[in-house]
Structures are given as C-alpha cells and as structure tokens.
Design a protein around this motif. Sequence first.
Motif, PDB file in Angstrom:
ATOM      1  N   ARG A  17     -24.300  65.131  56.878  1.00  0.00           N
ATOM      2  CA  ARG A  17     -24.357  64.336  55.707  1.00  0.00           C
ATOM      3  C   ARG A  17     -23.641  62.937  56.167  1.00  0.00           C
ATOM      4  O   ARG A  17     -23.018  62.447  55.297  1.00  0.00           O
ATOM      5  CB  ARG A  17     -23.358  65.024  54.664  1.00  0.00           C
ATOM      6  CG  ARG A  17     -23.881  66.049  54.236  1.00  0.00           C
ATOM      7  CD  ARG A  17     -23.236  66.964  53.195  1.00  0.00           C
ATOM      8  NE  ARG A  17     -23.091  66.110  51.949  1.00  0.00           N
ATOM      9  CZ  ARG A  17     -23.265  66.811  50.855  1.00  0.00           C
ATOM     10  NH1 ARG A  17     -24.012  68.021  50.839  1.00  0.00           N
ATOM     11  NH2 ARG A  17     -23.126  66.191  49.839  1.00  0.00           N
ATOM     12  N   TRP A  18     -24.212  62.403  57.133  1.00  0.00           N
ATOM     13  CA  TRP A  18     -23.811  61.002  57.678  1.00  0.00           C
ATOM     14  C   TRP A  18     -24.185  59.986  56.728  1.00  0.00           C
ATOM     15  O   TRP A  18     -25.274  59.959  56.039  1.00  0.00           O
ATOM     16  CB  TRP A  18     -24.253  60.764  59.023  1.00  0.00           C
ATOM     17  CG  TRP A  18     -24.288  59.287  59.576  1.00  0.00           C
ATOM     18  CD1 TRP A  18     -23.049  59.026  59.848  1.00  0.00           C
ATOM     19  CD2 TRP A  18     -25.162  58.443  59.841  1.00  0.00           C
ATOM     20  NE1 TRP A  18     -23.004  57.743  60.174  1.00  0.00           N
ATOM     21  CE2 TRP A  18     -24.272  57.457  60.376  1.00  0.00           C
ATOM     22  CE3 TRP A  18     -26.540  58.194  59.716  1.00  0.00           C
ATOM     23  CZ2 TRP A  18     -25.112  56.142  60.935  1.00  0.00           C
ATOM     24  CZ3 TRP A  18     -27.223  57.097  60.450  1.00  0.00           C
ATOM     25  CH2 TRP A  18     -26.348  56.148  61.005  1.00  0.00           C
ATOM     26  N   HIS A  19     -23.153  59.300  56.378  1.00  0.00           N
ATOM     27  CA  HIS A  19     -23.626  58.097  55.432  1.00  0.00           C
ATOM     28  C   HIS A  19     -23.708  56.731  55.894  1.00  0.00           C
ATOM     29  O   HIS A  19     -24.269  56.022  55.438  1.00  0.00           O
ATOM     30  CB  HIS A  19     -22.219  58.012  54.294  1.00  0.00           C
ATOM     31  CG  HIS A  19     -22.121  56.885  53.340  1.00  0.00           C
ATOM     32  ND1 HIS A  19     -23.200  56.934  52.355  1.00  0.00           N
ATOM     33  CD2 HIS A  19     -21.661  55.599  53.483  1.00  0.00           C
ATOM     34  CE1 HIS A  19     -22.794  55.570  51.705  1.00  0.00           C
ATOM     35  NE2 HIS A  19     -21.885  55.238  52.651  1.00  0.00           N
ATOM     36  N   GLY A  20     -22.858  56.601  57.096  1.00  0.00           N
ATOM     37  CA  GLY A  20     -22.637  55.225  57.668  1.00  0.00           C
ATOM     38  C   GLY A  20     -21.445  55.045  58.734  1.00  0.00           C
ATOM     39  O   GLY A  20     -21.166  55.861  59.279  1.00  0.00           O
ATOM     40  N   LYS A  21     -21.171  53.688  58.953  1.00  0.00           N
ATOM     41  CA  LYS A  21     -19.965  53.535  59.815  1.00  0.00           C
ATOM     42  C   LYS A  21     -19.127  52.585  59.132  1.00  0.00           C
ATOM     43  O   LYS A  21     -19.595  51.848  58.253  1.00  0.00           O
ATOM     44  CB  LYS A  21     -20.564  52.942  61.272  1.00  0.00           C
ATOM     45  CG  LYS A  21     -21.591  53.690  61.819  1.00  0.00           C
ATOM     46  CD  LYS A  21     -22.105  53.098  63.193  1.00  0.00           C
ATOM     47  CE  LYS A  21     -22.919  54.294  63.916  1.00  0.00           C
ATOM     48  NZ  LYS A  21     -22.381  55.466  64.711  1.00  0.00           N
ATOM     49  N   ARG A  22     -17.852  52.556  59.502  1.00  0.00           N
ATOM     50  CA  ARG A  22     -16.870  51.454  59.036  1.00  0.00           C
ATOM     51  C   ARG A  22     -16.060  50.889  60.101  1.00  0.00           C
ATOM     52  O   ARG A  22     -15.655  51.623  61.140  1.00  0.00           O
ATOM     53  CB  ARG A  22     -16.032  52.265  58.059  1.00  0.00           C
ATOM     54  CG  ARG A  22     -15.297  51.316  57.110  1.00  0.00           C
ATOM     55  CD  ARG A  22     -14.599  51.759  55.971  1.00  0.00           C
ATOM     56  NE  ARG A  22     -13.246  52.498  56.434  1.00  0.00           N
ATOM     57  CZ  ARG A  22     -13.069  53.803  56.070  1.00  0.00           C
ATOM     58  NH1 ARG A  22     -13.856  54.381  55.289  1.00  0.00           N
ATOM     59  NH2 ARG A  22     -11.808  54.045  56.494  1.00  0.00           N
ATOM     60  N   PHE A  23     -16.177  49.619  60.214  1.00  0.00           N
ATOM     61  CA  PHE A  23     -15.373  48.739  61.175  1.00  0.00           C
ATOM     62  C   PHE A  23     -14.426  47.975  60.493  1.00  0.00           C
ATOM     63  O   PHE A  23     -14.302  47.049  60.057  1.00  0.00           O
ATOM     64  CB  PHE A  23     -16.429  47.884  61.951  1.00  0.00           C
ATOM     65  CG  PHE A  23     -17.664  48.393  62.318  1.00  0.00           C
ATOM     66  CD1 PHE A  23     -17.516  49.676  63.205  1.00  0.00           C
ATOM     67  CD2 PHE A  23     -18.869  47.988  62.110  1.00  0.00           C
ATOM     68  CE1 PHE A  23     -18.888  50.393  63.477  1.00  0.00           C
ATOM     69  CE2 PHE A  23     -20.218  48.644  62.609  1.00  0.00           C
ATOM     70  CZ  PHE A  23     -20.038  49.905  63.314  1.00  0.00           C
ATOM     71  N   ASP A  24     -13.098  48.614  60.421  1.00  0.00           N
ATOM     72  CA  ASP A  24     -12.103  48.212  59.963  1.00  0.00           C
ATOM     73  C   ASP A  24     -11.389  46.853  60.642  1.00  0.00           C
ATOM     74  O   ASP A  24     -10.815  46.016  60.103  1.00  0.00           O
ATOM     75  CB  ASP A  24     -10.897  48.958  59.443  1.00  0.00           C
ATOM     76  CG  ASP A  24     -11.508  50.133  58.288  1.00  0.00           C
ATOM     77  OD1 ASP A  24     -12.178  49.738  57.451  1.00  0.00           O
ATOM     78  OD2 ASP A  24     -10.978  51.119  58.661  1.00  0.00           O
TER      79      ASP A  24
END
Length: 154
Positions: free
Chosen positions: A60-67
Amino acid sequence: MSALERWRELRAATGPIDPDLLDALWADLEVVDAAAILGSWRGFAFPTGHPIEKALGASRWHGKRFDALDDAKPLICRAEDGTLHSDTTTGGGEASLWNVEFRGEVTATMVYDGRPVLDHFKRVDENTLMGVMNGKPRLVLADGRHFYFGLERE
C-alpha cells in the motif's frame, strides 16, 4: 514531442509501457539537486510489468518523504485505518539523500540504509520527479530492466 508531453502521455498509460520509452524520457530530463527535493511526495509506478510494482501495491505504497538530507523515508505506506507510516521492515530501514552519478550525470539519489539500493531522481517540473531504482541487479533488475516510478509533490 517535448519531454513534458511524453511524460504526460506515459503518466496516463494504463497498459504495459515499453521500458525503452522510459529510458529515453529519463535521458531527456534535467538533473536535480538533492536539497531541492525535500518534502513529501506521492508516488506511482509506471506499468511495465516489473515485479516491484506488485510489491509496492501489496505494501500500500503511498510515496516518499524527505525530511532532511540525512532523513529520508523511502516507503511511506497507508495502513488499514488510513494512516500513513514509514515501512522500515520492507525497505530495510530508512535512507538518506545524496547527489550521485548515474548514467554519466550527477543527480539527486536516495540511498537506502539497509539494502544495496539507490533511487535516482530527475526533474520533470517543479512538482514532479521521475525516479529509477538502481542497485544490486538481483534486487532491482527484472530481465535486465530497471523499475521506473514517478513522484508528485504533496
């Protein structure tokens, strides 16, 4: 046809896409600096038949986050209750962002902490990135082909 027009056409495709078309589009896109892609991104897989497409669907991949450059979350997934979480089990941890050479160009690249896997990114426009997964062939290649995906800024 411009790179943006080809992007839109491939983004809208529902059937199998020839990976050669994705390779050609990738070659025509602009590199991007790692610091320029910080933020949250919604992801999608290009339908080429690559096995990673099914794995991402199952997670259920939604995306990526680069903090931050040293704090990247490659697998933001949606739980059954609808909440988002970083799936560190499937990805073997989290990741960091670097500028890395790929196919003769230096571009933003996410380096996974726990797997010999790299996701390289190029800019489609200010709010859209094309990604290609690279790394140990046994992990990322299918019939010698890379996995291609897109990210849209949230």
